[in-house]
Motif scaffolding. Structure first.
Motif: not given
Lengths: 419, 378
Positions: A142-143, A337, A341, A364, A366-367, A369-373, A376-377, A393, B62-63, B92, B95-96, B99, B103-104
């Motif tokens: 996934l990443c 995943g 989204i 979340s 750390r490091g 991106r695929q999930s944490c990004g 918020y949505i 976090d 962290n993006f 990634d 990709r976000r 999204d 959304h925004y």
């Protein structure tokens, strides 16, 4: 436990010990005694773990390193022995040696912003503390970190590496592209193993996977029960190890059959994880902290239980042995995943309702991106539906990024709000 | 003439004002701009200047700072490219962004183009199929027809831009034009913002005039003492980094970045292909996947061979890695490449970009120290 790892002679000794299959036999015997009062399913996982480590040393079959979302059924059918370094990293974090391996990786230019699970595994490889695989096959799901990590490891080990480029969408064209890659890799592996991939093998291993899948689905149904019979804290640990690495293996089916029976008994006897269950939590992300931490105590003290976690959701259809490449491709592309989204939001929302969830915690890492990004949505969506979500976090493998006080405060404030 | 040209291209708002066609935003050099041009749009590379922290509570802290800056800029005053945007599934973070944008920011045409990771026959066919899907979507959405002829014309136009930039790069490295590294990078950047037709004309005239100028740097012996530097990485968010390198005694001979030399690699072989009646989408798929890969792609050996060739051809003495912070694809490549460089006796320095408002004192000090070591070793 492993005092002064930095001592060179100790390190050489550890290398010899770690690459010797007898080590794992001895530890297995010891752990059977130590954990003799644990549930049968836990002991079966220990057995599987040490069996894997033993086979990685003995190499009775070619050993393949792979990532968590590359289907294990493929490897069992190809008569390969799969090892999942990402989940091994979690185990190493739980026994307290992850940070040393992380420092090793960082000394070789793996920066602190990269996912700690890959820094642990990279450290393991750089120290040469694990038997070398015969080949590495991973998918881009996934990443990004996963894709690059496995490619790098193949360079260190100087072994063959195959990448399965998983498409973003799940339309027929994308699935054909993926199925063609799987078929091509299988054809190449045939020549390596000399073991011809015939219909009989596909039938046998796919059916094992399908039967295991049925048990997981039934287990997941039990977990909708109030009170929760099984904690997500365990489900994201030893159970997840089996989820990723044992589908298609006989031991996997036996494990889930046992776990299902254990859970069924708890439901029948109305035994919950907590005596008093005040809050039912849905955990988001594939990991949790595996080193010593107080999160589960923080939750317990506030009578909160992790009733379910997104990673245990069975998103794929049963595999069709008549169409092996197409159905494996379908399994991979139907991963919620992956893709837009909206897929993940739908699953999360469904799980919230089906498991009577009061609040959602997104860990979340750390490091990652695929999930944490997307966190918020998802939070915005759930908020509109009146479902509170905490973005917590943290770090699953690097304990240096764990702040006991801050984590406690955030969890307590969140649970107070739920009340 | 040079000052006028550089002043004109420096302002990205000027680019937007000069465009008569509708804008199609893009965020990755694997976006086939030829298709955008053939569809009647102007391909506009989004190069934001907004503080990335403005988007932190929409994505994650962290993006990728580039992605956060893109989103942050759009969250402010709605830019012209907000409605029509093609995002490549390069990582990634992208990709976000896809999204988060839907959304925004929302928009009428926000499209995700999937991108394979290598250039096998299967990968090229898959990418070609994706390009056809993109064309189908554009035609349906905007009620247009994108003919093969329009695609060929667009390819010619973009080939010309690449040819001119390659010529300029050659003149710059050989010091046959008076151009600093910052100015060279500004010119490359300008080609991603202004209309191709207008820019080709301006750039062609600039190169012609620059060749006639006798104002070549007079003190050649000073230049020969400068340490030859290869910069490799992702996006140069802050061009003043190049200025700092030159101020402290470095001569940048190659910029292996999406906003540098990698942008104008080779050309699509049109004449031969037309004769053998090749599908222009096949040409595009082959070109984009087969060009020198960026760190996101998986063919490490292809990248290593290409970097080694640049190092040998240009007598590179030091390599500066300049990657945006939190970029997994480039930071995973770093350990392998750095180790190989060490074996070749090439020193390297690793810097991280954060889309900060100015170059930090710490980065300046590190560059200075690195160049002093190179000078001493030289």
């Amino acid at each position: 436990m492993l005092v002064n790892l930095k001592n060179k002679s100790n390190s050489t000794l550890i290398k010899k010990i770690a690459k010797n299959s007898n080590t794992y036999n001895i530890i297995k015997a010891g752990s059977k005694l130590y954990f003799r009062k644990s549930p049968e399913s836990f002991k079966m996982w220990l057995d599987f773990l040490f069996y894997q480590l033993e086979e990685a040393c003995k190499k009775r079959k070619p050993v393949v390193w792979t990532n968590i979302y590359t289907p294990s059924e493929l490897f069992y059918a190809l008569d390969l022995f799969p090892i999942y370094p990402e989940v091994v990293s979690g185990v190493l974090a739980s026994i307290g040696i992850a940070n040393y391996l992380i420092e090793t990786a960082e000394s070789k230019f793996y920066t602190t912003d990269l996912c700690s699970f890959y820094r642990v595994a990279a450290g393991l490889v750089l120290k040469d503390w694990f038997p070398k695989p015969d080949l590495i096959i991973s998918s881009s799901q996934l990443c990004d970190g996963s894709t690059k990590f496995f490619r790098n490891m193949s360079k260190y080990y100087n072994c063959e590496y195959y990448l399965i480029n998983t498409p973003y969408h799940d339309d027929p064209n994308s699935q054909n592209y993926l199925a063609a890659q799987l078929k091509e890799i299988a054809h190449k592996i045939d020549k390596v193993t000399g073991q011809h991939l015939n219909n009989e093998r596909i039938n046998y291993f796919f059916n094992l996977s399908n039967q295991t899948r049925e048990h997981i689905i039934k287990l997941n149904e039990f977990r909708k029960n109030v009170p929760s019979p099984l904690s997500g804290w365990d489900a994201i640990a030893y159970i997840l190890y089996m989820f990723f690495s044992s589908l298609g293996a006989k031991k996997g089916l036996q494990f889930y059959r046992t776990l299902y029976q254990e859970t069924e008994e708890k439901v029948n006897r109305k035994i919950g994880v907590l005596e008093e269950e005040k809050h039912r939590i849905l955990w988001l992300h594939q990991v949790r902290p595996y080193y010593k931490n107080e999160i589960i105590q923080n939750l317990k003290e506030n009578k909160a239980v992790i009733s379910f976690e997104e990673v245990s959701y069975v998103y794929w259809q049963a595999l069709d042995p008549q169409r092996p490449w197409e159905s494996l491709a379908q399994k991979m592309t139907s991963n919620f995943g992956a893709g837009p989204i909206e897929r993940r939001i739908k699953v999360v929302y469904d799980l919230v309702r089906e498991y009577k969830i009061d609040g959602v915690i997104h860990f979340s890492q750390r490091g990652c991106r695929q999930s944490c990004g997307g966190a918020y949505i998802i939070k915005d969506f759930l908020q509109e539906k009146g479902i509170p979500m905490l973005i917590l976090d943290g770090d699953g493998a690097d304990s240096r990024n764990y702040s006991k006080g801050q984590t406690r405060t955030r969890i307590e404030a969140f649970l107070e709000m739920l009340s | 003439m040079k000052a006028e040209f550089l002043d004109y291209i420096r302002h990205k708002n000027r680019a937007l004002k000069s465009i008569k066609k509708p804008i199609m935003g893009l965020v990755c050099t694997y976006t086939p701009i030829e298709i955008i041009i053939a569809a009647g749009f102007h391909p506009y590379r989004i190069l934001p200047t907004t503080d990335p922290s403005l988007a932190t509570s929409y994505l994650d802290s962290n993006f990728c700072p580039y992605v956060r800056s893109c989103l942050g800029e759009a969250l402010g005053k709605r830019p012209e490219y907000a409605d029509n945007l093609i995002i490549v599934n390069s990582c990634d973070a992208m990709r976000r962004l896809y999204d988060a944008w839907r959304h925004y920011i929302q928009g009428s045409f926000v499209y995700l183009l999937d991108l394979p990771r290598d250039d096998s026959v299967k990968d090229i066919q898959y990418y070609q199929d994706n390009l056809q899907s993109l064309i189908n979507e554009l035609e349906e959405k905007f009620k247009i027809k994108i003919s093969e002829d329009l695609l060929y014309q667009a390819i010619l136009l973009c080939n010309k831009t690449r040819e001119l930039l390659a010529e300029l790069s050659d003149l710059y490295v050989k010091e046959q034009v008076s151009l600093s590294a910052v100015e060279f990078l500004q010119i490359v950047k300008g080609s991603m913002l202004f209309s191709q037709k207008e820019y080709n004309g301006l750039l062609e005239k600039f190169i012609k005039d620059a060749k006639k100028e006798e104002n070549i740097l007079s003190n050649n012996s000073g230049i020969r003492n400068k340490s030859k530097i290869l910069i490799t990485g992702t996006i140069m968010d802050d061009l003043s980094i190049a200025e700092v390198i030159e101020d402290y005694g470095g001569k940048i001979v190659f910029v292996d970045m999406c906003t540098g030399n990698r942008y104008f690699q080779n050309q699509i072989p049109l004449e031969t292909s037309k004769k053998i009646n090749n599908n222009p989408l096949k040409l595009l798929a082959e070109y984009y996947l087969s060009k020198t890969p960026c760190p996101r792609m998986m063919n490490l050996e292809k990248r290593w061979e290409y970097l080694l060739k640049i190092i040998k051809d240009n007598q590179v003495e030091g390599v500066i890695f300049y990657n945006l912070k939190f970029c997994d694809t480039s930071f995973f490549e770093l350990p392998i490449i750095r180790e190989r460089l060490q074996k070749y006796g090439i020193s390297s320095l690793c810097l991280e970009g954060e889309f900060a408002s100015s170059t930090s004192g710490r980065i300046k000090t590190r560059i200075q120290a690195f160049l002093e070591v190179l000078e001493f070793a030289g």
